[in-house]
Design an enzyme around this catalytic site. Structure first.
Site: not given
Lengths: 365, 365
Positions: A53, A131, A159, A182-184, A220, A306
């Site tokens: 993110g 957040n 979020q 964001s994936g996580h 990659t 964060c």
């Protein structure tokens, strides 16, 4: 995990290679892109995969700024540091910045916002959900009001994924040009995220090189993480109604317990995510409380992870007008799929004892 | 994989959180940092984790350039696109650039280099080993010659990790200030890489925000990938002598077979990595050959995977003065730990048949 494992264990092809191992990896990424796009009702070609993110937010702000003549940008005062810090960097290279004030409930003040729009900002960024407090902004209305200015409007949706219904097509119709995911934050792995972007917006890449991701993000591809993100986004979107209603019930139970103990819940009455509660007890230091609870097995935070290295009180609470001596007590609890009613009760009990001790009072049993 | 799995499955803490889950993740990252540092004889505090080699190269070039007044930068003509493209971007913001020519063996020409140094470049970047030919540069000598200029010298070591002994302390003594490493080139997972950097060098972050990685790379750390990178770097460094000698034998066998078939091996006599062979057969198109070999189960490349989307002939071969009609035939084979003598024989046999057919000749059995 099941979807990711083959790509970690045996399918290590580079998705840009033309041999079979490469083509399989490319296909896996294409499928993940379709899944992420479908989860937020975007077109797959609008999804740019990044590593997180923070990268997506930096990519939009710096990448768009590099394609424009320096002018005015405006972001809400409660954005995540990965929006606020790029804005500071851009200010040093000729941009002006305004920080949109929020009210006591943590929502962008519409009068001030309208005033900023009169000054014709070129870039705008307002998060979907905060957040720390979980407060949800009316991004569609804010973007819609900005349409006449021609500004590029971005929203940090980190979020919100898996917690709110996100419809990029609808948001785009109201004037949102780019969205960070964001994936996580939605059950996926760390290391995969996206910037969903209206293709009419020009961006200069932060990471240039081999030309991956339509030239907007070289490197990659992290195939296993991207595959995991795709599946997580799909599952999160499928489960959102059920997940939200379950979380709402847990949150209500939790917050009524908190209130009974005398906690102040920040933005308690504002539209909020169902999993986030930010609160404080008068006269108790947040750090201390978090430390005591940790020793009893409860993983909670005194602010945003964060900025845990930062001893300052929350910039979000300051923007909401919360007095520093109260903000210093702030503790954030994020509930997840795994949490149960019984855990809420245990937590409230632990809190009662700990808060009682810290307040120098006999705990009421 | 064994080292990574717990961090993928159950240990999902954010390394910046202060609760136990967070502290465990932080400790895992600290250990990985020590492993990566030890593998290249650097100090752990010199290791900045990023998401990939492309990011590390962009971070150094753009991050350093942002801390300097625009001036001259010089990079070898055979750098990876993730060095060349940032240089192009910086040229558009006031920097001048020189591309250091290489000789027919793919090595930077020392006379031309000395000439460039007279013009006082502020930034220099020369790769340790080339991703297409495997040619190794004498980076220590090049950096040493540049010390008098005060230039910041960076080297892209992505291809070298696990294949060459890398001693950052020694390189730093000769004037190398920064080094890019990538996990997945040394048996690690995709998604973790590093910029190893002399702390006297000032950098502006590409990705700013929560202040992770000493403020040089913000974003929730990709714990599993970083852990995997740490273990892979450690194993690669331990096994380097054995691995190299095994690869050298396979390479010698492979290349004598290639020569017997009439292939031209690019930079065949230059110091090269033991795992990389770049070759061509007169009159045969590289893409076509790669396609035919793929159908027989051999995963080889017609150039760099990173620019497979690019139909142009290799910029590396062009810089080496290879004629375009020969460069068009280029095929790259990268050997790995899993490859065997028997596979080399099978591959040479397949090549003989395929090349024979493509040349319109009867295959000699």
């Amino acid at each position: 995990m099941a979807a990711m494992l083959p790509w970690l264990e045996s399918q290590y092809g580079n998705a840009s290679s033309r041999h079979e191992y490469g083509r399989r990896a490319r296909q896996a990424i294409d499928e993940a892109r379709q899944r992420v796009a479908a989860a937020v009702n975007a077109h797959p070609t609008e999804v740019i995969f990044t590593s997180g993110g923070s990268e997506s937010n930096n990519l939009f702000l710096k990448g768009a700024a590099a394609c424009l003549k320096p002018g005015l940008m405006a972001v809400s005062a409660i954005e995540h540091p990965c929006v606020l810090k790029p804005v500071e960097q851009l200010r040093r290279s000729g941009w002006d910045a305004r920080y949109l004030p929020v009210d006591g409930a943590g929502r962008v003040k519409t009068d001030d916002y309208a005033g900023v729009l009169l000054d014709r900002p070129k870039l705008l960024s307002v998060m979907l959900a905060n957040n720390e407090t979980g407060v949800v902004q009316d991004v569609a209305a804010l973007a819609n009001a900005a349409m006449v200015t021609g500004a590029w409007f971005h929203s940090d949706g980190v979020q919100a994924l898996g917690k709110l219904d996100i419809d990029f097509r609808a948001l785009n119709g109201t004037g949102v040009h780019a969205l960070t995911l964001s994936g996580h934050k939605a059950g996926g792995p760390k290391g995969a995220a996206a910037l969903v972007i209206d293709k009419r917006i020009e961006l200069q890449p932060l990471i240039s090189g081999g030309g991956h991701e339509r030239g907007l993000r070289s490197g990659t591809e992290n195939v296993p993480a991207i595959v995991g993100f795709g599946v997580a986004a799909e599952l999160a979107a499928q489960r959102i109604a059920e997940h939200s209603s379950r979380m709402r019930k847990l949150q209500a139970k939790f917050e009524s317990g908190l209130s009974a103990l005398g906690a102040r819940i920040f933005a308690g009455d504002a539209p909020r995510l169902a999993n986030t509660t930010f609160f404080a007890f008068a006269g108790i230091d947040g750090e201390t409380l978090v430390g005591k609870l940790d020793r009893e097995g409860f993983a909670v935070a005194s602010g945003a992870a964060c900025s845990s290295a930062n001893p300052e009180s929350s910039h979000v609470l300051r923007a909401m007008g919360v007095a520093p001596e109260i903000a210093r007590g702030a503790v954030r609890v994020s509930l997840g799929d795994g949490n149960t009613d019984a855990e809420i009760e245990q937590f409230i009990n632990a809190l009662q004892v700990t808060v009682g001790r810290l307040q120098g009072l006999t705990a009421v049993s």
